[in-house]
Design a protein around this motif. Structure first.
Motif, PDB file in Angstrom:
ATOM      1  N   GLN A 101       9.282   2.892  10.950  1.00  0.00           N
ATOM      2  CA  GLN A 101       8.637   1.643  10.566  1.00  0.00           C
ATOM      3  C   GLN A 101       9.417   0.407  11.007  1.00  0.00           C
ATOM      4  O   GLN A 101       8.839  -0.548  11.522  1.00  0.00           O
ATOM      5  CB  GLN A 101       8.411   1.617   9.056  1.00  0.00           C
ATOM      6  N   ALA A 139      -8.400   5.617   5.796  1.00  0.00           N
ATOM      7  CA  ALA A 139      -8.029   6.785   4.990  1.00  0.00           C
ATOM      8  C   ALA A 139      -9.071   7.055   3.908  1.00  0.00           C
ATOM      9  O   ALA A 139      -9.040   8.086   3.251  1.00  0.00           O
ATOM     10  CB  ALA A 139      -6.651   6.579   4.361  1.00  0.00           C
ATOM     11  N   ASN A 140     -10.010   6.104   3.706  1.00  0.00           N
ATOM     12  CA  ASN A 140     -11.080   6.337   2.728  1.00  0.00           C
ATOM     13  C   ASN A 140     -12.118   7.323   3.251  1.00  0.00           C
ATOM     14  O   ASN A 140     -12.907   7.862   2.489  1.00  0.00           O
ATOM     15  CB  ASN A 140     -11.756   5.004   2.350  1.00  0.00           C
ATOM     16  N   ASN A 145       0.389   4.997   0.864  1.00  0.00           N
ATOM     17  CA  ASN A 145      -0.611   5.789   1.578  1.00  0.00           C
ATOM     18  C   ASN A 145      -0.449   7.278   1.333  1.00  0.00           C
ATOM     19  O   ASN A 145       0.612   7.840   1.622  1.00  0.00           O
ATOM     20  CB  ASN A 145      -0.494   5.525   3.086  1.00  0.00           C
ATOM     21  N   THR A 166      -8.438 -13.729   1.300  1.00  0.00           N
ATOM     22  CA  THR A 166      -7.902 -14.390   2.488  1.00  0.00           C
ATOM     23  C   THR A 166      -8.875 -15.448   3.010  1.00  0.00           C
ATOM     24  O   THR A 166      -8.602 -16.093   4.016  1.00  0.00           O
ATOM     25  CB  THR A 166      -7.599 -13.387   3.620  1.00  0.00           C
ATOM     26  N   GLY A 183      -7.651   6.137  -0.197  1.00  0.00           N
ATOM     27  CA  GLY A 183      -6.640   6.801   0.630  1.00  0.00           C
ATOM     28  C   GLY A 183      -5.311   6.087   0.541  1.00  0.00           C
ATOM     29  O   GLY A 183      -4.357   6.439   1.228  1.00  0.00           O
ATOM     30  N   TYR A 184      -5.255   5.061  -0.255  1.00  0.00           N
ATOM     31  CA  TYR A 184      -3.988   4.398  -0.549  1.00  0.00           C
ATOM     32  C   TYR A 184      -4.109   3.755  -1.923  1.00  0.00           C
ATOM     33  O   TYR A 184      -5.207   3.437  -2.385  1.00  0.00           O
ATOM     34  CB  TYR A 184      -3.624   3.342   0.501  1.00  0.00           C
ATOM     35  N   ASP A 229       6.532  10.962   2.317  1.00  0.00           N
ATOM     36  CA  ASP A 229       6.654   9.629   2.912  1.00  0.00           C
ATOM     37  C   ASP A 229       5.351   8.870   2.668  1.00  0.00           C
ATOM     38  O   ASP A 229       4.309   9.215   3.224  1.00  0.00           O
ATOM     39  CB  ASP A 229       6.923   9.770   4.416  1.00  0.00           C
ATOM     40  N   ARG A 279     -14.573 -11.571   5.169  1.00  0.00           N
ATOM     41  CA  ARG A 279     -14.615 -10.223   5.749  1.00  0.00           C
ATOM     42  C   ARG A 279     -15.193  -9.209   4.775  1.00  0.00           C
ATOM     43  O   ARG A 279     -15.262  -8.021   5.090  1.00  0.00           O
ATOM     44  CB  ARG A 279     -13.195  -9.783   6.140  1.00  0.00           C
ATOM     45  N   ARG A 302       0.838  -1.196   0.000  1.00  0.00           N
ATOM     46  CA  ARG A 302       0.000   0.000   0.000  1.00  0.00           C
ATOM     47  C   ARG A 302       0.870   1.241   0.000  1.00  0.00           C
ATOM     48  O   ARG A 302       1.821   1.325   0.764  1.00  0.00           O
ATOM     49  CB  ARG A 302      -0.871   0.031   1.260  1.00  0.00           C
ATOM     50  N   PRO A 346      -2.389  -6.263   3.391  1.00  0.00           N
ATOM     51  CA  PRO A 346      -2.739  -7.472   4.155  1.00  0.00           C
ATOM     52  C   PRO A 346      -3.894  -8.280   3.546  1.00  0.00           C
ATOM     53  O   PRO A 346      -4.094  -9.431   3.930  1.00  0.00           O
ATOM     54  CB  PRO A 346      -3.130  -6.927   5.530  1.00  0.00           C
ATOM     55  N   ASN A 347      -4.641  -7.678   2.625  1.00  0.00           N
ATOM     56  CA  ASN A 347      -5.802  -8.395   2.083  1.00  0.00           C
ATOM     57  C   ASN A 347      -5.479  -9.272   0.879  1.00  0.00           C
ATOM     58  O   ASN A 347      -6.350  -9.974   0.379  1.00  0.00           O
ATOM     59  CB  ASN A 347      -6.899  -7.401   1.696  1.00  0.00           C
ATOM     60  N   LEU A 348      -4.238  -9.197   0.411  1.00  0.00           N
ATOM     61  CA  LEU A 348      -3.842 -10.026  -0.732  1.00  0.00           C
ATOM     62  C   LEU A 348      -2.715 -10.951  -0.295  1.00  0.00           C
ATOM     63  O   LEU A 348      -1.557 -10.554  -0.251  1.00  0.00           O
ATOM     64  CB  LEU A 348      -3.388  -9.139  -1.890  1.00  0.00           C
ATOM     65  N   PRO A 349      -3.046 -12.181   0.093  1.00  0.00           N
ATOM     66  CA  PRO A 349      -2.009 -13.092   0.577  1.00  0.00           C
ATOM     67  C   PRO A 349      -0.983 -13.355  -0.527  1.00  0.00           C
ATOM     68  O   PRO A 349      -1.343 -13.368  -1.704  1.00  0.00           O
ATOM     69  CB  PRO A 349      -2.768 -14.366   0.931  1.00  0.00           C
ATOM     70  N   LEU A 375       4.019   4.062  11.025  1.00  0.00           N
ATOM     71  CA  LEU A 375       4.320   3.682   9.637  1.00  0.00           C
ATOM     72  C   LEU A 375       5.339   4.604   8.965  1.00  0.00           C
ATOM     73  O   LEU A 375       5.791   4.318   7.860  1.00  0.00           O
ATOM     74  CB  LEU A 375       3.042   3.664   8.805  1.00  0.00           C
ATOM     75  N   LYS A 396       4.657   5.841   3.435  1.00  0.00           N
ATOM     76  CA  LYS A 396       4.355   4.864   4.487  1.00  0.00           C
ATOM     77  C   LYS A 396       3.973   3.501   3.898  1.00  0.00           C
ATOM     78  O   LYS A 396       2.974   2.909   4.272  1.00  0.00           O
ATOM     79  CB  LYS A 396       3.235   5.374   5.386  1.00  0.00           C
ATOM     80  N   TYR A 397       4.761   3.046   2.953  1.00  0.00           N
ATOM     81  CA  TYR A 397       4.483   1.761   2.302  1.00  0.00           C
ATOM     82  C   TYR A 397       4.415   0.640   3.324  1.00  0.00           C
ATOM     83  O   TYR A 397       5.222   0.572   4.243  1.00  0.00           O
ATOM     84  CB  TYR A 397       5.617   1.418   1.340  1.00  0.00           C
ATOM     85  N   TYR A 398       3.457  -0.235   3.179  1.00  0.00           N
ATOM     86  CA  TYR A 398       3.521  -1.512   3.907  1.00  0.00           C
ATOM     87  C   TYR A 398       2.746  -2.569   3.128  1.00  0.00           C
ATOM     88  O   TYR A 398       1.938  -2.241   2.259  1.00  0.00           O
ATOM     89  CB  TYR A 398       3.051  -1.370   5.359  1.00  0.00           C
TER      90      TYR A 398
END
Lengths: 476, 488
Positions: B369, B321-322, A79, B228, A88-89, A264, B189, A77, A271-274, B364, A266-268
């Motif tokens: 991080q 953030a949405n 952000n 998931t 928002g991302y 920045d 979910r 993501r 989590p929703n795409l295994p 983050l 804030k990439y991470y």
């Protein structure tokens, strides 16, 4: 004199049925906000579902660009807040892009140059904004469309190189059939980073970024303008400011904003795409579909087929033409005659009829048949070409036209078998390829051989069945 | 009212026998909901109109239920108990809602939560505080506060909630009902307003373990909308209840349950919790369970809460953030888009939420991080490895849900506290590992219910439920509602 260092970031929409993470259609339309699923609006509770076709196409392009592929697909993501980004991302790739450390060889004038690719990653497009005097409108049709971003190393040194690279990269997209890559529809867009440094100095100059340029000639104009502007600044002993500039219709660039600190994001990891492991089989399957690129074909035509540079260039320019040409050769037709027919009769007909090859009536088999008869001296070159034009006019197989005048088909299996046995014995390597490597396409090769031996009188359907049978026998 | 105390299968019998119709049941429950609403505030929305469109007959056909107000329900207001969504009416259905609709269950209301499912008190929803049905001076806990209260009051036989750290299991314990959060991925979910995606689970509140199995059977399953979600195995959880649990091995954690560490404090409440716990352990052993004490590095356990907060705040910042007031929600004011979004978010969120977002954003940031977010993820991995290691030997672990009954309204806070750091915060282990985890009532302290939590191996939801049903037999607290026999 200054050394020019240019790096490009190219965005290209990937052609798929649906969007990258939703089931909304990925189609161009002028009607705003009709290709929209809840996911594309970032509504609370939505989850992305990754489009496998988009992944395949990005991997395929990465392979065509000689990149290393990752061991698994994961997304990240990015952000930030902006009205064109409903979640928002943005879902993109930072940790493991689809491709890394690749290159594309291009030919600039007489010189060949290797442009190094830093990475290729898959992400989603944002919505598009239309700004008016005191309000803006958002169109979510574009939100979530799969986008490939190709980032080059800063290794391009002129406007001409940059434009040639973009044109050739566009050809890669077209050759790979991953995108229409039309810049007038915004399907291909480009950011240009450019810096000037003293000749001989190994210190990089100050980087200026120009964002979102659609047309290739605008890229050229923008780079030329920047080189001039920055050279003049440096000549006067002034400093180039690190900034983002936009280009106007007149080809001049204007400052948009100075870059203070990089944002920045804030990439991470999303989590929703295994993570999805990429098996060797899966990647090999894609690799088999990667076509030979323009420059490689050019080299092959010159070195292997001994074509003139001119003919080789004409034939390799367009993938459909190149495939057509190569398929006729695969059928066993004479190279010189094939070049002659394709570069004259075929290309001029296409031009005259204003059609693409896919709408061209004369198939490879048809043309090969005519060429072989010419080759065998059964008909003259001029006669052959005339028959071709007749065939186009009447929408009739040119081979039938010839046959109706004097030739008959051979349907006798025993007779056909003698040709087939001969052909198989004369070409043990192709037999081996079929038997040991399972290469089905050698069947076409043998059909070509039998056709030649039988003066194209062999019944192709019966021949095909018999060849299959004979090859299968040898497999045991 | 008779129906108030009935379990799903009792209601099924009444409906099938024609003693009562689904619509009558709906109307009775709606009037009950309204009667209790002023006192306990379980609901954001109570539905007035009976609507049932089943696609098949199931055990829950015709039975009213409630959804936490963070499940997307098309054409029904869904607020996340936040001002920023106070007028938001979704255009699509959450997968669990769709499944329940098709199964013929009848939605009768959307329940209050802690704003956007963050917090564990039930006091931060935009429509006000939810009170504990057993004792109005106490919290019910959260974040699925209204769902817990509605089931505890007997307004509905079951309700759905979401559990990111303990948001189903803690309020279930404080409400004296069953709260079940199955394996991560067993339930889709899609349509659940995301808090922290890697920890978020959908689950249910019921008044029996069997009912939890019944409801989970309906809402579980692979979902093309949720990558998931797990592949279907075809297991029927209700059928799995019948399995033999003799010889099943459980552990409890010394660092949380050892009586001696609390004796000095003289806190009678936590000692009573432990008396209740050890009494239960003895009775379970008599039933054939093997239960042992294990020791886990105190330092590692103490990292559960901070790493939970770190990961969940980080993900929450991004997930929410949405909410900018641009595509939906109340539009902010200002002269630039930045100002407009800034104003919408400033007005739309409460202080607690904003604090978590700022924390998440800080966590983050590029320079933090590695130290904060990634280290928290590493601690999560260490803890899960440790538990998985123990699961080589044990089939599950059993722990008290809290150090006492629900807190009184003036006691709690969202800030980090050292008081019973481990006892109050170990439930998020279940979220870290995505383990099936269930709390069930095991007694009362000063009139307030307390619960015990059983957690098992990933994808062994059937076994966890079967073991839980045995525990339920021992406690004898199946089917209890507040204001029932115990009512003062």
């Amino acid at each position: 004199m200054y050394k020019v260092v240019i790096g490009l970031e190219v965005h290209c929409e990937v052609q798929t049925n649906s969007k990258n993470f939703s089931s909304a259609p990925n189609e161009f339309t002028m009607t705003p906000n009709i290709h929209v699923a809840p996911v594309d609006l970032g509504l609370p509770g939505i989850l992305p579902v990754v489009n496998e076709e988009a992944c395949r196409k990005a991997l395929k392009t990465a392979m065509a660009l000689h990149c290393e592929n990752p061991d698994e697909i994961i997304f990240d993501r990015k952000n930030y807040f902006y009205p064109d980004l409903p979640k928002g991302y943005q879902i993109t790739q930072v940790t493991k892009p689809m491709g890394r450390n690749g290159y594309l060889d291009i030919k600039v004038g007489e010189k060949e140059k290797r442009v190094y690719i830093h990475q290729l990653h898959l992400e989603e497009d944002t919505a598009s904004l239309d700004h008016y005097s005191n309000y803006s409108l958002i169109d979510y049709n574009r939100s979530g469309i799969p986008l490939m971003e190709i980032v080059t190393e800063p290794c391009i040194s002129s406007a001409e190189e940059a434009v040639t690279f973009l044109e050739d990269l566009r050809d890669v997209f077209l050759f790979c059939e991953v995108s229409e890559a039309r810049s007038n529809k915004g399907q291909m867009r480009c950011d240009v980073n450019i810096s000037l440094t003293e000749e001989g100095s190994d210190k990089l100059g100050t980087k200026v970024e120009m964002k979102n340029i659609n047309a290739f000639n605008s890229v050229k104009a923008a780079i030329e303008y920047e080189i001039k502007r920055q050279s003049e600044l440096l000549d006067r002993g002034e400093k180039v400011i690190q900034e983002t500039r936009r280009i106007d219709e007149d080809g001049k660039t204007y400052s948009m904003r100075e870059k203070v600190d990089a944002v920045d994001y804030k990439y991470y990891v999303e989590p929703n795409l295994p993570p999805v492991k990429l098996t060797k089989e899966y990647l090999d399957g894609i690799r088999q579909t990667v076509p030979m690129l323009k420059l490689d074909r050019l080299h092959r035509y010159i070195n292997e087929f001994h074509l003139s540079e001119y003919d080789a260039t004409v034939l390799s320019k367009n993938k459909d033409i190149a495939d057509y040409f190569e398929n006729i050769l695969l059928l066993g037709s004479d190279i010189e005659l094939t070049v002659n027919f394709v570069t004259t009769s075929v290309l001029s007909s296409l031009k005259k009829l204003e059609i693409d090859l896919k709408d061209f009536f004369i198939t490879e088999e048809m043309l090969s048949g005519v060429i072989d008869l010419v080759h065998q001296g059964k008909i003259s070159l001029d006669h052959g070409k005339k028959i071709l034009y007749q065939a186009l006019e009447k929408k009739k197989d040119p081979r039938d036209i010839i046959k109706e005048s004097h030739l008959e088909q051979i349907n006798d299996e025993e007779k056909l078998l003698t040709y087939i046995t001969e052909a198989l014995e004369e070409n043990p390597e192709q037999v081996r390829q079929y038997v040991e490597e399972g290469k089905d396409y050698v069947i076409n090769y043998f059909i070509g051989k039998v056709m030649q031996k039988s003066n194209r009188q062999a019944n192709p359907n019966i021949t095909l069945e018999l060849i299959k049978k004979e090859l299968e026998k040898r497999r045991k | 009212m008779e129906y108030q105390k009935m379990l799903i299968e009792d209601l099924r019998k009444e409906l099938d026998a024609g003693v009562v119709t689904s619509q009558e049941l709906f109307e009775k429950f709606v009037s009950l909901a309204k009667k209790y609403q002023g006192e306990y505030n379980s609901f954001v929305t109570i539905l007035e109109k009976y609507k049932m469109k089943k696609k098949k007959d199931t055990l829950v056909t015709g039975i009213p239920y409630a959804l936490k107000d963070n499940f997307s329900t098309s054409n029904i207001l869904t607020t996340g108990s936040s001002n920023i969504l106070k007028n938001y009416v979704p255009v699509y259905d959450a997968t669990v809602y769709k499944k329940l609709k098709e199964a013929g269950a009848v939605l009768m209301g959307k329940t209050v939560l802690d704003e956007l499912a963050m917090g564990g008190t039930g006091i931060t929803g935009h429509t006000g505080v939810v009170k504990n049905p057993w004792d109005k001076t106490r919290e019910i806990g959260g974040s699925s506060a209204g769902s817990a209260a509605a089931v505890a009051l007997g307004i509905v036989p079951f309700a759905l909630g979401s559990d990111t750290g303990d948001s189903i299991r803690k309020p279930a314990a404080f409400g004296g009902v069953v709260g079940f959060k199955p394996t991560y991925g067993l339930i889709s979910r899609y349509g659940l307003f995301a808090f922290a995606s890697s920890l978020d689970h959908v689950g249910c509140f019921t008044r029996s373990v069997r009912d939890a199995a019944i409801v989970t059977d309906i809402i579980k399953g692979e979902d093309p909308h949720d990558m998931t979600s797990l592949k279907d195995t075809g297991e029927c959880l209700v059928d799995s209840l019948a399995q033999d649990i003799k010889g099943k091995k459980l552990f409890y954690i010394k660092e949380i349950c050892d009586r001696s560490q609390y004796e000095e404090s003289g806190d009678q409440e936590i000692l009573a919790v432990l008396d209740n716990f050890y009494d239960l352990v003895e009775k379970l052993k008599e039933k054939g369970f093997v239960i042992e004490e294990v020791s886990i590095d105190q330092k590692l356990l103490e990292a559960i809460y901070p790493s939970y907060m770190t990961i969940s705040c980080a993900e929450a910042t991004s997930n929410n953030a949405n909410l900018t007031g641009i595509p939906y929600g109340p539009r902010g004011e200002g002269n630039s888009v930045d100002e407009i979004m800034f104003s919408a978010r400033t007005k739309g969120f409460s202080e607690l939420i904003k604090r978590r977002f700022i924390l998440g954003s800080y966590i983050l940031q590029k320079e933090n991080q590695e130290k904060l977010f990634l280290n928290a993820c590493r601690i999560r991995r260490l803890l899960v490895d440790k538990i998985n290691d123990l699961f080589q030997t044990y089939d599950g672990f059993l722990l008290p849900c809290s150090g006492g009954g629900a807190p009184h309204f003036d006691e709690d806070s969202d800030k980090l506290s050292d008081r019973y750091l481990l006892m109050e915060n170990h439930l998020s282990l279940g979220n870290f590992g995505g383990y099936p985890s269930i709390t069930l009532p095991c007694g009362f302290i000063d009139g307030a219910p307390i619960g015990v939590c059983l957690t098992g191996r990933v994808k062994e939801d059937g076994l966890v439920l079967a073991m839980a049903e045995k525990i339920e037999e021992v406690t004898g607290l199946k089917g209890q509602i507040a204001g029932g026999d115990q009512d003062v």
